[in-house]
Design an enzyme around this catalytic site. Sequence first.
Site, PDB file in Angstrom:
ATOM      1  N   GLU A 157     -31.370  50.654  37.400  1.00 61.18           N
ATOM      2  CA  GLU A 157     -30.843  49.415  36.817  1.00 61.18           C
ATOM      3  C   GLU A 157     -29.318  49.485  37.873  1.00 61.18           C
ATOM      4  O   GLU A 157     -28.758  48.884  37.868  1.00 61.18           O
ATOM      5  CB  GLU A 157     -30.386  48.962  35.627  1.00 61.18           C
ATOM      6  CG  GLU A 157     -31.147  49.225  34.849  1.00 61.18           C
ATOM      7  CD  GLU A 157     -32.254  48.029  34.547  1.00 61.18           C
ATOM      8  OE1 GLU A 157     -32.246  47.873  35.330  1.00 61.18           O
ATOM      9  OE2 GLU A 157     -33.618  48.053  33.820  1.00 61.18           O
ATOM     10  N   TYR A 162     -24.113  63.679  15.814  1.00 59.76           N
ATOM     11  CA  TYR A 162     -23.227  63.933  16.870  1.00 59.76           C
ATOM     12  C   TYR A 162     -23.832  64.270  18.691  1.00 59.76           C
ATOM     13  O   TYR A 162     -24.012  63.921  19.078  1.00 59.76           O
ATOM     14  CB  TYR A 162     -22.487  64.619  15.998  1.00 59.76           C
ATOM     15  CG  TYR A 162     -21.006  64.606  17.299  1.00 59.76           C
ATOM     16  CD1 TYR A 162     -20.467  63.306  17.566  1.00 59.76           C
ATOM     17  CD2 TYR A 162     -20.292  65.396  17.902  1.00 59.76           C
ATOM     18  CE1 TYR A 162     -19.060  62.521  18.377  1.00 59.76           C
ATOM     19  CE2 TYR A 162     -19.425  65.334  18.646  1.00 59.76           C
ATOM     20  CZ  TYR A 162     -18.666  64.142  18.900  1.00 59.76           C
ATOM     21  OH  TYR A 162     -17.364  63.943  19.337  1.00 59.76           O
ATOM     22  N   HIS A 208      -5.843  61.317  13.576  1.00 60.23           N
ATOM     23  CA  HIS A 208      -6.167  61.302  12.367  1.00 60.23           C
ATOM     24  C   HIS A 208      -5.597  62.320  10.983  1.00 60.23           C
ATOM     25  O   HIS A 208      -6.084  63.865  11.039  1.00 60.23           O
ATOM     26  CB  HIS A 208      -7.732  61.027  12.028  1.00 60.23           C
ATOM     27  CG  HIS A 208      -8.237  60.146  10.639  1.00 60.23           C
ATOM     28  ND1 HIS A 208      -7.680  60.550   9.777  1.00 60.23           N
ATOM     29  CD2 HIS A 208      -8.037  58.812  10.843  1.00 60.23           C
ATOM     30  CE1 HIS A 208      -8.352  59.582   8.739  1.00 60.23           C
ATOM     31  NE2 HIS A 208      -8.508  58.774   9.004  1.00 60.23           N
ATOM     32  N   THR A 219      -9.280  68.458  21.602  1.00 53.16           N
ATOM     33  CA  THR A 219      -8.345  66.850  22.225  1.00 53.16           C
ATOM     34  C   THR A 219      -7.809  66.895  21.139  1.00 53.16           C
ATOM     35  O   THR A 219      -8.030  66.619  19.405  1.00 53.16           O
ATOM     36  CB  THR A 219      -8.437  65.600  22.602  1.00 53.16           C
ATOM     37  OG1 THR A 219      -9.425  65.759  24.014  1.00 53.16           O
ATOM     38  CG2 THR A 219      -7.323  65.365  23.084  1.00 53.16           C
ATOM     39  N   ARG A 253     -25.208  43.528  32.974  1.00 46.14           N
ATOM     40  CA  ARG A 253     -25.046  42.027  33.070  1.00 46.14           C
ATOM     41  C   ARG A 253     -23.647  42.021  34.362  1.00 46.14           C
ATOM     42  O   ARG A 253     -24.125  41.035  35.056  1.00 46.14           O
ATOM     43  CB  ARG A 253     -24.691  41.471  31.929  1.00 46.14           C
ATOM     44  CG  ARG A 253     -25.387  40.418  31.974  1.00 46.14           C
ATOM     45  CD  ARG A 253     -25.652  39.256  30.449  1.00 46.14           C
ATOM     46  NE  ARG A 253     -24.043  39.647  29.338  1.00 46.14           N
ATOM     47  CZ  ARG A 253     -22.511  39.321  29.857  1.00 46.14           C
ATOM     48  NH1 ARG A 253     -22.117  37.887  31.277  1.00 46.14           N
ATOM     49  NH2 ARG A 253     -21.726  39.191  28.990  1.00 46.14           N
TER      50      ARG A 253
HETATM   51  P1  NAD Z   1     -11.415  58.416  16.732  1.00 49.03           P
HETATM   52  O1  NAD Z   1     -12.421  58.543  15.371  1.00 49.03           O
HETATM   53  O2  NAD Z   1     -10.147  59.107  15.984  1.00 49.03           O
HETATM   54  O3  NAD Z   1     -12.190  57.563  17.474  1.00 49.03           O
HETATM   55  C1  NAD Z   1     -13.245  56.324  17.967  1.00 49.03           C
HETATM   56  C2  NAD Z   1     -12.805  55.215  17.265  1.00 49.03           C
HETATM   57  O4  NAD Z   1     -14.090  54.750  17.493  1.00 49.03           O
HETATM   58  C3  NAD Z   1     -12.796  54.488  15.761  1.00 49.03           C
HETATM   59  O5  NAD Z   1     -11.415  54.091  16.931  1.00 49.03           O
HETATM   60  C4  NAD Z   1     -13.154  54.640  15.146  1.00 49.03           C
HETATM   61  O6  NAD Z   1     -12.955  52.882  14.597  1.00 49.03           O
HETATM   62  C5  NAD Z   1     -14.287  53.495  16.528  1.00 49.03           C
HETATM   63  N1  NAD Z   1     -15.709  53.215  15.939  1.00 49.03           N
HETATM   64  C6  NAD Z   1     -16.485  54.531  15.725  1.00 49.03           C
HETATM   65  N2  NAD Z   1     -17.571  53.619  16.065  1.00 49.03           N
HETATM   66  C7  NAD Z   1     -17.785  52.606  16.073  1.00 49.03           C
HETATM   67  C8  NAD Z   1     -18.433  51.577  16.385  1.00 49.03           C
HETATM   68  N3  NAD Z   1     -20.049  51.040  16.179  1.00 49.03           N
HETATM   69  N4  NAD Z   1     -17.964  49.751  16.879  1.00 49.03           N
HETATM   70  C9  NAD Z   1     -17.056  49.948  17.159  1.00 49.03           C
HETATM   71  N5  NAD Z   1     -15.950  51.256  17.005  1.00 49.03           N
HETATM   72  C10 NAD Z   1     -16.707  52.274  16.203  1.00 49.03           C
HETATM   73  O7  NAD Z   1     -11.871  59.800  17.593  1.00 49.03           O
HETATM   74  P2  NAD Z   1     -11.595  60.723  18.781  1.00 49.03           P
HETATM   75  O8  NAD Z   1     -10.681  61.427  18.864  1.00 49.03           O
HETATM   76  O9  NAD Z   1     -10.425  59.468  19.645  1.00 49.03           O
HETATM   77  O10 NAD Z   1     -13.051  60.200  20.626  1.00 49.03           O
HETATM   78  C11 NAD Z   1     -12.684  59.175  20.830  1.00 49.03           C
HETATM   79  C12 NAD Z   1     -14.396  59.381  21.760  1.00 49.03           C
HETATM   80  O11 NAD Z   1     -13.796  60.919  22.431  1.00 49.03           O
HETATM   81  C13 NAD Z   1     -15.154  59.844  20.986  1.00 49.03           C
HETATM   82  O12 NAD Z   1     -16.318  59.064  21.585  1.00 49.03           O
HETATM   83  C14 NAD Z   1     -15.028  61.232  20.898  1.00 49.03           C
HETATM   84  O13 NAD Z   1     -17.288  61.506  20.503  1.00 49.03           O
HETATM   85  C15 NAD Z   1     -14.524  61.716  22.169  1.00 49.03           C
HETATM   86  N6  NAD Z   1     -14.684  63.152  21.897  1.00 49.03           N
HETATM   87  C16 NAD Z   1     -13.389  63.478  21.224  1.00 49.03           C
HETATM   88  C17 NAD Z   1     -12.886  64.720  20.996  1.00 49.03           C
HETATM   89  C18 NAD Z   1     -11.168  65.294  20.410  1.00 49.03           C
HETATM   90  O14 NAD Z   1     -11.331  66.560  20.368  1.00 49.03           O
HETATM   91  N7  NAD Z   1     -10.867  64.340  20.022  1.00 49.03           N
HETATM   92  C19 NAD Z   1     -13.962  65.757  21.313  1.00 49.03           C
HETATM   93  C20 NAD Z   1     -15.020  65.300  22.397  1.00 49.03           C
HETATM   94  C21 NAD Z   1     -15.443  64.501  22.628  1.00 49.03           C
HETATM   95  N1  UDP Z   2     -26.304  43.684  25.575  1.00 53.86           N
HETATM   96  C1  UDP Z   2     -25.058  43.289  25.386  1.00 53.86           C
HETATM   97  N2  UDP Z   2     -23.238  42.317  26.142  1.00 53.86           N
HETATM   98  C2  UDP Z   2     -24.241  41.692  27.356  1.00 53.86           C
HETATM   99  C3  UDP Z   2     -25.441  42.459  27.502  1.00 53.86           C
HETATM  100  C4  UDP Z   2     -26.934  43.394  27.189  1.00 53.86           C
HETATM  101  O1  UDP Z   2     -25.051  43.286  24.719  1.00 53.86           O
HETATM  102  O2  UDP Z   2     -23.155  42.018  27.807  1.00 53.86           O
HETATM  103  C5  UDP Z   2     -27.483  44.321  25.216  1.00 53.86           C
HETATM  104  C6  UDP Z   2     -28.464  43.677  24.420  1.00 53.86           C
HETATM  105  O3  UDP Z   2     -28.355  43.055  23.112  1.00 53.86           O
HETATM  106  C7  UDP Z   2     -29.599  44.502  25.277  1.00 53.86           C
HETATM  107  C8  UDP Z   2     -28.290  45.696  25.654  1.00 53.86           C
HETATM  108  O4  UDP Z   2     -27.379  45.476  25.392  1.00 53.86           O
HETATM  109  O5  UDP Z   2     -30.135  44.821  23.861  1.00 53.86           O
HETATM  110  C9  UDP Z   2     -29.090  45.976  26.878  1.00 53.86           C
HETATM  111  O6  UDP Z   2     -29.112  45.795  27.356  1.00 53.86           O
HETATM  112  P1  UDP Z   2     -30.528  45.306  28.724  1.00 53.86           P
HETATM  113  O7  UDP Z   2     -30.104  44.147  29.579  1.00 53.86           O
HETATM  114  O8  UDP Z   2     -30.563  46.556  28.994  1.00 53.86           O
HETATM  115  O9  UDP Z   2     -31.691  44.912  28.148  1.00 53.86           O
HETATM  116  P2  UDP Z   2     -32.645  43.858  27.274  1.00 53.86           P
HETATM  117  O10 UDP Z   2     -31.544  42.649  26.670  1.00 53.86           O
HETATM  118  O11 UDP Z   2     -33.421  43.480  28.486  1.00 53.86           O
HETATM  119  O12 UDP Z   2     -33.346  44.261  26.053  1.00 53.86           O
END
Ligand code: NAD
Ligand code: UDP
Length: 343
Positions: A188, A170, A206, A200, A131
């Site tokens: 898109e 995961y 944590h 990492t 968007r």
């Molecule tokens: P972390 O758990 O410390 O950080 C993840 C953050 O995402 C947290 O602050 C958590 O509260 C937030 N979060 C989780 N679900 C959420 C949701 N639904 N909405 C909003 N926030 C949400 O982990 P990290 O180690 O900092 O990892 C960060 C990213 O890097 C992740 O995507 C992880 O998969 C990726 N990663 C990390 C490692 C590693 O070794 N640390 C390795 C590979 C990939």
């Molecule tokens: N979306 C959002 N913020 C934005 C634009 C989109 O969170 O600024 C979300 C919205 O909920 C949507 C999803 O992103 O379901 C995917 O967007 P897309 O435009 O591909 O899908 P559509 O809205 O056409 O289903």
Amino acid sequence: LHQLEIAVENRIAKKFPTVKFLNYKNRRRILITGGAGFVGSHLVDRLMLEGHEVIVLDNYFTGRKRNVEHWLGHQNFELVHHDIVRPVYLEVDEIYHLASPASPPHYMHNPVKTLKTNTIGTINMLGLAKRVGAKVLIASTSEVYGDPKVHPQSETYWGHVNPIGPRACYDEGKRVAETLSYAYMHQEGVEVRVARIFNTFGPRMHMNDGRVVSNFILQALQNDSITIYGNGEQTRSFQYVSDLVDGLVALMASNYTQPINIGNPEEHTIEEFAVIINDLIGGKSKIIKLAAVEDDPQRRKPDIHRAKIYLNWEPKVLLTDGLKKTIAYFAKELKRTKHSQKD
Ligand code: NAD
Ligand code: UDP
Ligand code: UDP
């Protein structure tokens, strides 16, 4: 009132680290999902110090305000409590999409939520990027290679993942996140960057995430037994968090759109790793072997040729230097928690 204003201003001026001044043309509005987590908070620091505007979205599942509290109140910084499984409407130039639990006990705690975060959450970020025309960097993982049959792992390897095992929420969640990224790119025109991050570590990990680095450091600091799962011959390659942040920033700035490994190729068995940590801390802990965990990848080491060629990036921090900083952080945290339990 005037005096109060001055007092507040002084406090704020003293509190914040010095950020670079960027004029309007060079300053970007950057969204970091999961920015209150371990990696995200270090990225926040880097981008804030460079003078950008940073918005963090986090639901605090595994992150915490403390990780970014030194920026609260700064005019360039915004922290929003938001779950990315819900849509969000913002105007930004770049998105670093990091929100997702990362350690096995955390992501296995609620597999359905892990899947929703990595699929629906990623769709929302790609929809937002579409968007507003933002670039989006997806934090993928070495786990997309599963228990790899190719060693070291290069980006052309498709992986070996059990789709219904305990790690699937995961691994498959991140694989779908990658698939979604390229679907949005081709269909898109969204500008995507995909970082496959390898293990990492560093300060602000944590404490109780059950990962090997935090477990071993805590066990050694408290003279508890160091727990190896399985025979300890499985390997991992550990990178320090500042190297990862360098890599992520370089990837975002590059024109490279294919997946790219970001990790340190120095590989150790888990047993070697236990000895390294034990020795650094003083060597008083016993090292014991417990049952192996299901579907544990047996070998992991990144091939980082792509990152070297396209990002001019390679890790700089030595394992022992990174570990010393992490051990110091954990020791301080232990003291702090003991202290607050007494209060
Ligand atoms: P972390 O758990 O410390 O950080 C993840 C953050 O995402 C947290 O602050 C958590 O509260 C937030 N979060 C989780 N679900 C959420 C949701 N639904 N909405 C909003 N926030 C949400 O982990 P990290 O180690 O900092 O990892 C960060 C990213 O890097 C992740 O995507 C992880 O998969 C990726 N990663 C990390 C490692 C590693 O070794 N640390 C390795 C590979 C990939
Ligand atoms: N979306 C959002 N913020 C934005 C634009 C989109 O969170 O600024 C979300 C919205 O909920 C949507 C999803 O992103 O379901 C995917 O967007 P897309 O435009 O591909 O899908 P559509 O809205 O056409 O289903
Ligand atoms: N591990 C271990 N003892 C622990 C925690 C982990 O031997 O107390 C092992 C685990 O079985 C795996 C490796 O260390 O082989 C890395 O585990 P971690 O959970 O840190 O990360 P991941 O498996 O996601 O790489």
